[in-house]
Design an enzyme around this catalytic site. Structure first.
Site, PDB file in Angstrom:
ATOM      1  N   CYS A  98      55.601  20.993  86.262  1.00 32.66           N
ATOM      2  CA  CYS A  98      55.925  21.992  87.287  1.00 32.66           C
ATOM      3  C   CYS A  98      55.306  21.685  88.650  1.00 32.66           C
ATOM      4  O   CYS A  98      55.611  22.365  89.630  1.00 32.66           O
ATOM      5  CB  CYS A  98      55.453  23.371  86.830  1.00 32.66           C
ATOM      6  SG  CYS A  98      53.646  23.505  86.687  1.00 32.66           S
ATOM      7  N   GLU A 158      60.393  25.843  79.745  1.00 31.52           N
ATOM      8  CA  GLU A 158      59.583  26.740  80.572  1.00 31.52           C
ATOM      9  C   GLU A 158      59.117  26.008  81.807  1.00 31.52           C
ATOM     10  O   GLU A 158      58.803  24.814  81.757  1.00 31.52           O
ATOM     11  CB  GLU A 158      58.389  27.236  79.748  1.00 31.52           C
ATOM     12  CG  GLU A 158      57.378  28.076  80.513  1.00 31.52           C
ATOM     13  CD  GLU A 158      56.261  27.260  81.136  1.00 31.52           C
ATOM     14  OE1 GLU A 158      55.641  27.738  82.116  1.00 31.52           O
ATOM     15  OE2 GLU A 158      56.013  26.132  80.654  1.00 31.52           O
ATOM     16  N   ARG A 180      51.376  35.935  85.495  1.00 31.97           N
ATOM     17  CA  ARG A 180      51.699  34.516  85.574  1.00 31.97           C
ATOM     18  C   ARG A 180      53.195  34.371  85.294  1.00 31.97           C
ATOM     19  O   ARG A 180      53.614  34.023  84.190  1.00 31.97           O
ATOM     20  CB  ARG A 180      50.857  33.720  84.575  1.00 31.97           C
ATOM     21  CG  ARG A 180      50.936  32.210  84.737  1.00 31.97           C
ATOM     22  CD  ARG A 180      49.990  31.533  83.745  1.00 31.97           C
ATOM     23  NE  ARG A 180      50.060  30.096  83.804  1.00 31.97           N
ATOM     24  CZ  ARG A 180      49.385  29.333  84.660  1.00 31.97           C
ATOM     25  NH1 ARG A 180      48.596  29.893  85.549  1.00 31.97           N
ATOM     26  NH2 ARG A 180      49.500  28.017  84.634  1.00 31.97           N
ATOM     27  N   ARG A 219      56.799  33.167  84.801  1.00 34.16           N
ATOM     28  CA  ARG A 219      57.344  31.877  84.415  1.00 34.16           C
ATOM     29  C   ARG A 219      58.837  32.001  84.086  1.00 34.16           C
ATOM     30  O   ARG A 219      59.280  33.009  83.528  1.00 34.16           O
ATOM     31  CB  ARG A 219      56.603  31.302  83.194  1.00 34.16           C
ATOM     32  CG  ARG A 219      55.211  30.777  83.499  1.00 34.16           C
ATOM     33  CD  ARG A 219      55.287  29.589  84.441  1.00 34.16           C
ATOM     34  NE  ARG A 219      53.996  29.001  84.735  1.00 34.16           N
ATOM     35  CZ  ARG A 219      53.210  29.376  85.752  1.00 34.16           C
ATOM     36  NH1 ARG A 219      53.583  30.375  86.542  1.00 34.16           N
ATOM     37  NH2 ARG A 219      52.064  28.767  85.967  1.00 34.16           N
TER      38      ARG A 219
END
Length: 228
Positions: free
Chosen positions: A107, A145, A189, A191
């Protein structure tokens, strides 16, 4: 990308199990809980979050791959399997058959906290190795993810391109941004989760969990002192 080749010795039982699942050069075939009869492949495995979740559901891990040697050490300590490998190295056809492909692909190049080079960064295009695995193995489903910004980088073109490639392979693709604070964890967080189910397996009933009231403090998570 530097290729990792470190391996560890395994017992004869582990060796036979790995041989029977056809371990690929880029990772390690692994033993696991086979209660459901389903198997998963753990690409970009990290320290094993996807594997931990799926093993809790009775899904066995057939193969894992992680290039970072420190993450691989933690993974091996957690599960007893050394995942060390380079996902760009193996022929996708050499990876064992599996039902679900899991991957938290890199990412860094997509994160708004970084330089946001996206597909102009070598790490940004590694996601297409996952497409190669899907094309070769045709698992029933996949779960990917990444950071939420992957959906928006370069005006959303890489995300749209990836989705189109996945759909051409016969997958019905669903995606959603989930935040752990809506699932009992006192941390925000967000995602992006991308889920695909092959048309041969049926996908009409799939829905992402909605989550609940945001967790706001540790008191809502920790057990009362009197119960500890």
């Amino acid at each position: 990308m530097k290729k990792q080749n470190k391996t560890t010795k395994a017992s004869s039982t582990e060796n036979s199990e790995r041989k029977s699942t056809g371990g690929a050069k880029g990772g390690r075939a692994a033993k696991g809980n086979k209660k459901t009869g389903l198997t998963m492949a753990d690409a970009f495995a990290g320290v094993g979050a996807f594997r931990l979740a799926f093993q809790a559901l009775g899904v066995a891990c057939a193969w894992s791959c992680e290039i970072d040697r420190f993450a691989a050490r933690v993974y091996q300590a957690n599960f007893g399997d050394d995942p060390t490998g380079d996902i760009t190295a193996p022929n996708a056809c050499d990876i064992p058959d599996h039902d679900i492909l899991c991957a938290g692909f890199p990412c860094q190049s997509h994160s708004p906290q970084g330089k946001r080079r996206g597909m102009n960064d070598p790490r940004g295009v590694l996601v297409y190795h996952l497409v190669g695995i899907l094309q070769a193995k045709r698992p029933k489903a996949f779960v990917f993810e990444n950071v939420e910004n992957f959906k928006h980088i370069h005006g959303g073109r890489p995300f749209a391109n990836l989705k189109a490639q996945l759909e051409r392979l016969g997958y019905t693709v669903r995606y959603a941004v989930l935040d752990p604070r809506n699932f009992g964890v006192p941390q925000s967080r967000r995602r992006l989760f991308i889920v695909g189910i092959h048309h041969s397996a049926g996908a009409k009933g799939f829905r992402f969990p909605e989550g609940g009231r945001p967790a706001t403090n540790l008191r809502e998570i920790l057990e009362p002192d009197k119960d500890v």
